[in-house]
Motif scaffolding. Structure first.
Motif, PDB file in Angstrom:
ATOM      1  N   LEU A   1       0.803  -1.228   0.000  1.00 33.38           N
ATOM      2  CA  LEU A   1       0.000   0.000   0.000  1.00 33.38           C
ATOM      3  C   LEU A   1       0.836   1.278   0.000  1.00 33.38           C
ATOM      4  N   HIS A   2       2.140   1.149   0.148  1.00 35.51           N
ATOM      5  CA  HIS A   2       2.969   2.375   0.168  1.00 35.51           C
ATOM      6  C   HIS A   2       4.211   2.154  -0.688  1.00 35.51           C
ATOM      7  N   ALA A   3       4.084   2.443  -1.986  1.00 34.91           N
ATOM      8  CA  ALA A   3       5.221   2.291  -2.911  1.00 34.91           C
ATOM      9  C   ALA A   3       5.238   3.473  -3.866  1.00 34.91           C
ATOM     10  N   HIS A   4       6.324   4.241  -3.825  1.00 39.39           N
ATOM     11  CA  HIS A   4       6.499   5.368  -4.759  1.00 39.39           C
ATOM     12  C   HIS A   4       7.094   4.829  -6.053  1.00 39.39           C
ATOM     13  N   LEU A   5       6.463   5.165  -7.161  1.00 41.69           N
ATOM     14  CA  LEU A   5       6.916   4.621  -8.440  1.00 41.69           C
ATOM     15  C   LEU A   5       8.422   4.836  -8.665  1.00 41.69           C
TER      16      LEU A   5
ATOM     17  N   VAL B   1      -1.316  10.100   3.914  1.00 39.69           N
ATOM     18  CA  VAL B   1      -0.425  11.253   4.102  1.00 39.69           C
ATOM     19  C   VAL B   1       0.824  10.825   4.877  1.00 39.69           C
ATOM     20  N   HIS B   2       1.986  11.268   4.392  1.00 38.27           N
ATOM     21  CA  HIS B   2       3.224  11.053   5.159  1.00 38.27           C
ATOM     22  C   HIS B   2       3.161  11.966   6.375  1.00 38.27           C
ATOM     23  N   VAL B   3       3.043  11.366   7.539  1.00 34.57           N
ATOM     24  CA  VAL B   3       2.934  12.143   8.776  1.00 34.57           C
ATOM     25  C   VAL B   3       4.033  11.680   9.733  1.00 34.57           C
TER      26      VAL B   3
ATOM     27  N   GLY C   1       1.354   7.529   6.563  1.00 30.54           N
ATOM     28  CA  GLY C   1       2.616   6.972   6.053  1.00 30.54           C
ATOM     29  C   GLY C   1       3.698   7.211   7.091  1.00 30.54           C
ATOM     30  N   HIS C   2       4.417   6.159   7.458  1.00 30.96           N
ATOM     31  CA  HIS C   2       5.511   6.198   8.448  1.00 30.96           C
ATOM     32  C   HIS C   2       4.992   6.396   9.874  1.00 30.96           C
ATOM     33  N   GLY C   3       4.647   7.634  10.232  1.00 28.44           N
ATOM     34  CA  GLY C   3       4.189   7.901  11.597  1.00 28.44           C
ATOM     35  C   GLY C   3       5.225   7.539  12.650  1.00 28.44           C
TER      36      GLY C   3
ATOM     37  N   THR D   1       7.063  -1.177   1.391  1.00 29.38           N
ATOM     38  CA  THR D   1       8.468  -0.982   0.984  1.00 29.38           C
ATOM     39  C   THR D   1       8.871   0.489   0.896  1.00 29.38           C
ATOM     40  N   ASP D   2       7.950   1.390   0.621  1.00 28.01           N
ATOM     41  CA  ASP D   2       8.241   2.810   0.390  1.00 28.01           C
ATOM     42  C   ASP D   2       8.970   2.987  -0.962  1.00 28.01           C
ATOM     43  N   ASP D   3      10.272   2.674  -0.975  1.00 25.19           N
ATOM     44  CA  ASP D   3      11.086   2.842  -2.191  1.00 25.19           C
ATOM     45  C   ASP D   3      11.977   1.608  -2.319  1.00 25.19           C
TER      46      ASP D   3
HETATM   47 ZN    ZN Z   1       6.813   7.248   1.275  1.00 27.71          ZN
END
Ligand code: ZN
Ligand code: 6MZ
Length: 354
Positions: free
Chosen positions: A15-19, A202-204, A226-228, A287-289
């Motif tokens: 659910l959290h992957a930046h292209l 939202v990245h918070v 995102g992250h938190g 994974t994020d990136d």
């Molecule tokens: Zn991210």
């Protein structure tokens, strides 16, 4: 079955992957080759910076890597290639459902935001024929200012209403360098996006920022955090923040390698995952990136299992519970849950036989 094989075999949800952050070495090398063909010369330096895998990079260095990657992906042909490659790599890693996110860009003479979004959506449509469901979140870069955010929302709405793409866009993300800009300025954009039917990831609190974190959480607009990293009171946050997250039932996207390698969380044993997990709060391993941090979703599961002593059942539960944090409508969620349950059952049976 060893843990590595088990984590690879798990049917997973990302659910959290930046292209652009997800590009593998193979894709980056292909992009470098294409640039060389175009006659671009100062590439060895870029290659060295981008392909410096396995190393820790500060957040500042990560954003330098993104800048270079954006130079390599500054045209629609490259955008098609990277979208296809990244999706196929997630399929390869047994990801069943992917919410991909990316920042639409304008590059004068090369692409408009409209063309950017359309290209990504077209590739998503083509690749969905494979064994994966994909949705898109459009990212707003907090370093680019509020006008750019409004513009991204305007274009996003345009594509949401087109029959051909209607169900593919599921939300808006706010990302970008957390040390630049102020999330509070984006609240009106978030309000408008919610009214337009978009869910918000939202990245918070990727870095410590009490004022911003409280303000955004209090708005009640955020569907996923995102992250938190600096929300839990045991990790530099406050009880008030934890209560807001719990009262609004906001799932947290957990990106362990990203946090450790970029140095926003000191060490894996300090990671906030453990507190939310112990308290039964919804968490999703992401994974994020995967390119920039040289990881995969399976490896993130494995690392989490090894560090926090998770059992096979815990890992299956994490996969299944992620369904409830997706931005899918109820009926599609139910479908996905059924598929996940079947696949997990099959995996458990194999485990029993091995
Ligand atoms: Zn991210
Ligand atoms: C490491 N932690 C992070 N924190 C904040 N934003 C991040 C990020 N990792 C990635 N991005 C955001 O995603 C963009 C790259 O993908 P796209 O060009 O959109 O596909 C970055 O430029 C940044 O805005």
């Amino acid at each position: 079955m060893d843990l590595k094989t088990f984590c690879r075999s798990l049917p997973k949800i990302e659910l959290h992957a930046h292209l652009t952050g997800s590009l593998s070495d193979a894709t980056v090398l292909r992009l470098l080759h294409a640039k060389r063909q175009e006659g671009v010369v100062d590439l060895p330096d870029s290659a060295e910076v981008v392909l410096k895998r396995g190393h820790n990079r500060t957040l500042k260095e990560c954003f330098e890597v993104f800048r270079i990657l954006h130079c390599l992906t500054d045209n629609l042909v490259a955008l098609r290639t990277i979208t296809r490659d990244v999706i196929r790599e997630f399929v390869e890693d047994n990801v069943q459902y992917l919410e991909l996110r990316t920042t639409p860009k304008v590059i004068i003479g090369k692409m408009t935001k409209e063309q950017y979004i359309e290209t990504v959506l077209d590739v998503i449509g083509e690749e969905m024929k494979a064994n994966i469901t994909i949705r898109l979140l459009l990212s707003v870069d907090r370093a680019r200012g509020v006008d750019d955010a409004w513009d991204t929302l305007r274009v996003t709405k345009q594509y949401m209403s087109q029959e051909k793409y209607k169900n593919l866009i599921c939300g808006l993300d706010i990302s970008g360098n957390p040390n630049v800009g102020d999330l509070c300025d984006y609240i009106p954009v978030l309000e408008a996006a919610r009214k337009d039917g978009l869910k918000l990831a939202v990245h918070v609190a990727e870095v410590l920022n009490e004022k911003e974190t409280l303000h955004v959480l209090k708005s009640g607009l955020v569907s996923r955090v995102g992250h938190g990293s600096y929300i839990h009171h045991k990790c530099g946050g406050t009880h008030e923040m934890v209560n807001l997250v719990k009262n609004f039932s906001i799932p947290i996207e957990i990106c362990i390698s990203s946090n450790i390698k970029s140095g926003t969380v000191k060490s894996i044993s300090d990671h906030h995952f453990q507190h939310w997990w112990k308290e039964g709060h919804p968490v999703i391993i992401c994974t994020d990136d995967k390119g920039v941090f040289n990881t995969s979703l399976s490896e993130e599961f494995q690392m989490c299992a090894e560090t926090f002593k998770l059992t096979h059942d815990d890992l299956c539960e994490l996969c299944l519970c992620a369904v409830d944090s997706t931005f899918l409508p109820r009926n599609e969620r139910d479908e996905l849950r059924k598929t996940m349950q079947q696949k997990l059952q099959h995996l458990r049976k194999n485990l029993g036989n091995s």
